[in-house]
Enzyme design. Structure first.
Site, PDB file in Angstrom:
ATOM      1  CG  ASP A 136      -2.093   0.995   1.032  1.00  0.00           C
ATOM      2  OD1 ASP A 136      -3.225   0.516   0.849  1.00  0.00           O
ATOM      3  OD2 ASP A 136      -1.868   2.218   1.040  1.00  0.00           O
ATOM      4  CG  ASP A 194       3.345   2.865  -7.382  1.00  0.00           C
ATOM      5  OD1 ASP A 194       2.490   2.018  -7.708  1.00  0.00           O
ATOM      6  OD2 ASP A 194       3.507   3.918  -8.007  1.00  0.00           O
ATOM      7  N   GLY A 195       2.098  -0.173  -5.782  1.00  0.00           N
ATOM      8  CA  GLY A 195       1.801  -1.506  -6.307  1.00  0.00           C
ATOM      9  C   GLY A 195       2.288  -1.697  -7.730  1.00  0.00           C
ATOM     10  CG  ASP A 210      -9.098  -3.262  -1.875  1.00  0.00           C
ATOM     11  OD1 ASP A 210     -10.057  -2.754  -2.491  1.00  0.00           O
ATOM     12  OD2 ASP A 210      -9.014  -3.289  -0.635  1.00  0.00           O
TER      13      ASP A 210
END
Length: 283
Positions: free
Chosen positions: A87, A121-122, A139
């Site tokens: 996240d 950062d995803g 998500d």
């Protein structure tokens, strides 16, 4: 009247946590993230349901989900062996881990030994890690009407390919895919983009009163089917699952696929917003 519980703003997110007649509610960048009254419907479909597609123990990657509510659902399943959560917001993660109100509703999910939290950062994570996962849950917040908003890169074919690169053979992806009734063309665009990357794509929609509805997409190169018992705390049943795959006429896109594929997602968001307001007589 709602009570302000917490507020934070930085270069990535603006977060508001408040408590009102629906219990706790979180807003991220002005958009509703969850309300305590009915968030379980969303988190059970996005997080719990796809765990039932696996017979064996699984390693899970959660992209976003810093409130810990989805992790709460994952932890109800003993065959979930490990969870990596990425996240971008340390504030949301710390709020979920330490604030007593958040700990109450996520059931202390951030204190589980199965959970490993990565602040980052995803998008960057999946393009740089060497780890592989059985289940990846995306998500993310909704895409943005602003073309230059960094969140939009999370809904590109490039990112979907990056996510697939860290998926084990026959793994499954579960993705939050905005409101079907408010943004039917955006939802369709995400389905088309997923189909460029995966052989099997299953779109669903669920009613969540606080949001109107939410679209979710499961994707894999393998078959997707329930192979485990549905837990008694789940709101869905084997008999009700088919209803999540029914789309009504006012939830269908009106932009042809070949045109939709060429548009930037922000343009499609703007079109859906304009069309909805016009239908409501607000334009």
């Amino acid at each position: 009247m709602s009570e302000l519980i917490a507020y934070w703003k930085d270069e990535f997110v603006e977060v508001v946590l408040e408590k009102g007649n629906k219990g706790l509610a979180m807003f991220i960048n002005g958009g509703l993230q969850f309300t305590e009254r009915d968030e379980y419907r969303y988190h059970q479909m996005l997080f719990l349901m796809p765990t039932l597609f696996f017979k064996n123990d699984i390693d899970v990657l959660v992209l976003g989900g810093g409130d810990g509510l989805g992790v709460r659902e994952l932890l109800t399943q003993k065959h979930v062996k490990s969870i990596d959560l990425v996240d971008i917001s340390p504030f949301i993660v710390n709020l979920a881990k330490y604030h007593p109100e958040m700990r109450r509703i996520n059931r202390d999910s951030f204190w589980s030994d199965k959970l490993n939290v990565i602040i980052g950062d995803g998008y960057e994570y999946v393009h740089n890690t060497n780890k592989k996962y059985d289940l990846i849950i995306m998500d993310y917040p909704d895409p943005s009407i602003r073309e230059d908003d960094p969140v939009n890169k999370l809904f590109t074919v490039d990112h979907f390919k990056g996510v697939k690169s860290v998926l084990k053979d026959n793994g499954i992806v579960s993705m939050q895919s905005t409101s079907v009734i408010i943004s039917p063309n955006v939802f369709r665009l995400l389905i088309l983009r997923k189909r460029e990357v995966y052989k099997n794509v299953i779109p669903l929609r669920i009613n969540v009163n606080s949001y109107t509805d939410i679209g979710i997409i499961y994707a894999s190169d393998d078959e997707i089917e329930i192979v485990r018992e549905i837990p008694p705390h789940a709101f869905f049943s084997k008999e009700s699952i088919g209803s999540f795959m029914v789309f009504h006429r006012d939830e269908l896109p009106d932009i042809p696929d070949e045109v939709l594929k060429e548009k930037h997602i922000s343009e499609v968001i703007a079109y859906d917003l304009y069309t909805r307001r016009k239908a409501q007589g607000r334009i």
